[in-house]
Design a protein around this motif. Sequence first.
Motif, PDB file in Angstrom:
ATOM      1  N   ARG A  52       1.301  -0.988  -0.039  1.00  0.00           N
ATOM      2  CA  ARG A  52       0.154   0.128   0.317  1.00  0.00           C
ATOM      3  C   ARG A  52       0.724   1.417   0.475  1.00  0.00           C
ATOM      4  O   ARG A  52       1.621   1.316   1.079  1.00  0.00           O
ATOM      5  N   GLU A  83      -0.459   5.388  14.747  1.00  0.00           N
ATOM      6  CA  GLU A  83      -1.344   6.347  14.188  1.00  0.00           C
ATOM      7  C   GLU A  83      -0.438   8.105  13.939  1.00  0.00           C
ATOM      8  O   GLU A  83      -1.086   8.490  13.239  1.00  0.00           O
ATOM      9  N   GLY A  98       2.667   9.395   5.896  1.00  0.00           N
ATOM     10  CA  GLY A  98       1.763   8.946   4.281  1.00  0.00           C
ATOM     11  C   GLY A  98       1.655  10.295   3.161  1.00  0.00           C
ATOM     12  O   GLY A  98       1.537  10.314   2.506  1.00  0.00           O
ATOM     13  N   GLU A  99       0.645  11.055   4.162  1.00  0.00           N
ATOM     14  CA  GLU A  99       0.446  12.433   3.184  1.00  0.00           C
ATOM     15  C   GLU A  99       1.078  13.669   3.136  1.00  0.00           C
ATOM     16  O   GLU A  99       1.084  13.796   2.268  1.00  0.00           O
ATOM     17  N   PRO A 121      -0.616   7.611   8.680  1.00  0.00           N
ATOM     18  CA  PRO A 121      -1.645   8.308   7.725  1.00  0.00           C
ATOM     19  C   PRO A 121      -0.876   9.824   7.828  1.00  0.00           C
ATOM     20  O   PRO A 121      -1.209  10.773   6.855  1.00  0.00           O
ATOM     21  N   GLY A 122      -1.038  10.545   8.894  1.00  0.00           N
ATOM     22  CA  GLY A 122      -0.452  11.723   8.611  1.00  0.00           C
ATOM     23  C   GLY A 122       1.420  12.113   7.700  1.00  0.00           C
ATOM     24  O   GLY A 122       1.148  12.693   6.942  1.00  0.00           O
TER      25      GLY A 122
END
Length: 133
Positions: free
Chosen positions: A15, A86, A92-93, A89-90
Amino acid sequence: MPMSHHNAPAIAPPRGYSHAVAVTSGKLVFVAGQVAWDVDRNLVGDDQVSQAAQAYANVVHALAAAGATPRDIVKLTTFVVDYCPELLPGIGEAKRRVLGEGDPAASTLVGVTALAHPDLLIEVECVAWVEDG
């Protein structure tokens, strides 16, 4: 194209990265670990996610100095102090926002206890490939 992305069917589907990237000609560019310092060595950000954007931006600047772009990245390694799921996501963005979309590089994220300076929370290094010519 002398660079190809490969995902092995015997490994869980990736991913946001490729299992392997192969190159057959061209120039390899090795970018040393980049951290969240601006051009004047001021720290940018006080958490892993905010520091990620500056570290990835510094990777882009280092690549440009060597005649490469983020699309040329073959292997990307991100080191994160006090990593917890946690944060993914941050981080990755920030990576997508700064480095862009496209064929994802082979990528590794490593949780570490510390970096070279106690205020640094993320460090990014990469290998890029630039076509001959």
